[in-house]
Each structure stands twice: as structure tokens, then as C-alpha cells.
Design a protein around this motif. Structure first.
Motif, short mmCIF file in Angstrom:
data_model
loop_
_atom_site.label_atom_id
_atom_site.label_comp_id
_atom_site.label_asym_id
_atom_site.label_seq_id
_atom_site.Cartn_x
_atom_site.Cartn_y
_atom_site.Cartn_z
N ASP A 143 0.82 -1.21 0.00
CA ASP A 143 0.00 0.00 0.00
C ASP A 143 0.85 1.26 0.00
OD1 ASP A 143 -2.42 -1.43 0.00
OD2 ASP A 143 -2.35 -1.66 2.17
N ASP A 144 2.02 1.22 0.63
CA ASP A 144 2.93 2.37 0.72
C ASP A 144 4.24 1.99 0.06
OD1 ASP A 144 4.59 4.48 1.40
OD2 ASP A 144 4.42 4.19 3.57
N LEU A 145 4.32 2.19 -1.23
CA LEU A 145 5.49 1.75 -1.99
C LEU A 145 6.76 2.47 -1.54
CD1 LEU A 145 6.65 0.07 -4.32
CD2 LEU A 145 6.15 1.99 -5.82
N GLU A 146 6.73 3.77 -1.46
CA GLU A 146 7.94 4.50 -1.07
C GLU A 146 8.38 4.15 0.35
OE1 GLU A 146 8.12 8.58 -2.23
OE2 GLU A 146 7.52 8.09 -4.28
N GLY A 147 7.43 3.97 1.25
CA GLY A 147 7.75 3.56 2.61
C GLY A 147 8.38 2.18 2.66
N MET A 148 7.85 1.25 1.85
CA MET A 148 8.41 -0.11 1.81
C MET A 148 9.82 -0.09 1.22
SD MET A 148 8.48 -3.27 2.46
CE MET A 148 6.87 -3.82 2.94
N VAL A 149 10.03 0.66 0.15
CA VAL A 149 11.37 0.74 -0.44
C VAL A 149 12.34 1.31 0.59
CG1 VAL A 149 12.78 1.85 -2.22
CG2 VAL A 149 10.56 0.85 -2.82
N GLU B 41 16.78 0.38 4.35
CA GLU B 41 17.22 0.50 5.75
C GLU B 41 17.70 -0.85 6.29
OE1 GLU B 41 14.39 0.64 9.52
OE2 GLU B 41 14.48 2.60 8.53
N LEU B 42 17.06 -1.94 5.84
CA LEU B 42 17.43 -3.28 6.31
C LEU B 42 18.62 -3.88 5.55
CD1 LEU B 42 13.90 -4.84 6.88
CD2 LEU B 42 15.60 -4.23 8.61
N GLY B 43 19.17 -3.13 4.59
CA GLY B 43 20.38 -3.59 3.91
C GLY B 43 20.19 -4.05 2.48
N ALA B 44 18.99 -3.95 1.94
CA ALA B 44 18.80 -4.26 0.52
C ALA B 44 19.41 -3.13 -0.30
CB ALA B 44 17.30 -4.40 0.20
N THR B 45 19.69 -3.40 -1.57
CA THR B 45 20.20 -2.37 -2.47
C THR B 45 19.22 -2.17 -3.62
OG1 THR B 45 21.49 -4.01 -3.68
CG2 THR B 45 22.62 -2.83 -1.93
N GLU B 46 19.19 -0.96 -4.12
CA GLU B 46 18.25 -0.65 -5.20
C GLU B 46 18.61 -1.42 -6.47
OE1 GLU B 46 16.45 3.45 -6.26
OE2 GLU B 46 18.18 3.18 -7.61
N PHE B 47 17.62 -2.03 -7.06
CA PHE B 47 17.76 -2.70 -8.36
C PHE B 47 17.08 -1.87 -9.42
CE2 PHE B 47 16.66 -6.13 -11.45
CZ PHE B 47 17.94 -6.61 -11.68
N GLN B 48 15.88 -1.40 -9.10
CA GLN B 48 15.12 -0.54 -10.00
C GLN B 48 14.43 0.50 -9.13
OE1 GLN B 48 11.40 -2.20 -11.40
NE2 GLN B 48 11.74 -1.32 -13.42
N PRO B 49 14.58 1.79 -9.47
CA PRO B 49 13.96 2.82 -8.64
C PRO B 49 12.44 2.80 -8.77
CG PRO B 49 14.84 3.81 -10.64
CD PRO B 49 15.26 2.35 -10.63
#
Length: 139
Positions: free
Chosen positions: A82-88, A93-101
Motif C-alpha cells: 500500500d505504501d510503496l515508497e515507505g516499503m522501499v 534500511e534493512l540492507g537491501a540495495t536498489e535494483f530498479q527505482p
């Protein structure tokens, strides 16, 4: 013969215990099922999450199909949020890295993003108005 819906997605990890702990932190629930491998180390952990209790399995990379790429590749499955930007932001924050903005897909409200989890898996997230509409029609 029809595809009836998403049943299980498997993510691979060299360290299943660490991956299960990471996903427990992200999802806010413990795996409902776990199984050790022949050496006694965790080999599989499975979560049931979301509106349809979809199954997310963490599998030891030792059991991956031959030829599975070590780097992110293949199909990209998106989880509705429901909250895409919040989930990203939470994933990063948990250590994932961006794959696609965060990317709008046309002008009908479909928006996607994806990250690579700390274990090398691509995790897609999206806001999908069709998902919301279908869920609302079942209630």
C-alpha cells in the motif's frame, strides 16, 4: 487448464538462518515451517504472508537448480504494497540495495520498484490498483 494464482516463490540463500532472520524482521512474522538439511543446518524456511497467505520460501543455495545465476536474473515477481515508497525505504534500511527505482508504469496508478536483498535475490514491490480493486470486491 489455467494458472490459478501465485502459490510459492523461492528465494535462495547461502545462509538460510540469516535470510530467515532478515525476512522475519521485514515481514514481522516468524517462518511457519522450517526444515534442516542433511548436515543439520537450516535448509528451508517458509513464510505465509499477505492477503492470500502467499508462500515465500527461503531455500539453501545448495539445492538450487543447476545453472541458476549467482547474480540477480530471471523473472521479477512483484508483491503489492500500500505504501510503496515507505516499503522501499524500509528495505534499503534493512540492507537491501536498489535494483530498479520507484517507476510509474503509465498513468493508471501502477508503480513499481525492486531491490536486491542481502542474499542476492530480486524482491519486487509495487502499488497495483487492480490488486486493491480485486481484494475489495471479495470483501
Amino acid at each position: 487448464m489455467n494458472l490459478r494464482g501465485f502459490a510459492t516463490i523461492n528465494y535462495w540463500a547461502d545462509d538460510v538462518a540469516a535470510a530467515a532472520a532478515w525476512y522475519t524482521e521485514l515481514l514481522g512474522v516468524e517462518p511457519y515451517f522450517q526444515r534442516p538439511g542433511p548436515d543439520g543446518a537450516p535448509a528451508y524456511a517458509e513464510f505465509r504472508i499477505g492477503d492470500n497467505e502467499a508462500e515465500l520460501g527461503i531455500v539453501s543455495r545448495a539445492f538450487a537448480p543447476p545453472g541458476l545465476p549467482a547474480e540477480p536474473a530471471g523473472a521479477l515477481m512483484y508483491w503489492h504494497v500500500d505504501d510503496l515508497e515507505g516499503m522501499v525505504a524500509r528495505l534499503l534500511e534493512l540492507g537491501a540495495t536498489e535494483f530498479q527505482p520507484v517507476t510509474a508504469r503509465g498513468d493508471l496508478g501502477f508503480v513499481t520498484a525492486s531491490v536486491v536483498d542481502p542474499f542476492g535475490n530480486v524482491l519486487g514491490v509495487m502499488y497495483n490498483p487492480h490488486y486493491v480493486e480485486q481484494l475489495g470486491s471479495r470483501r
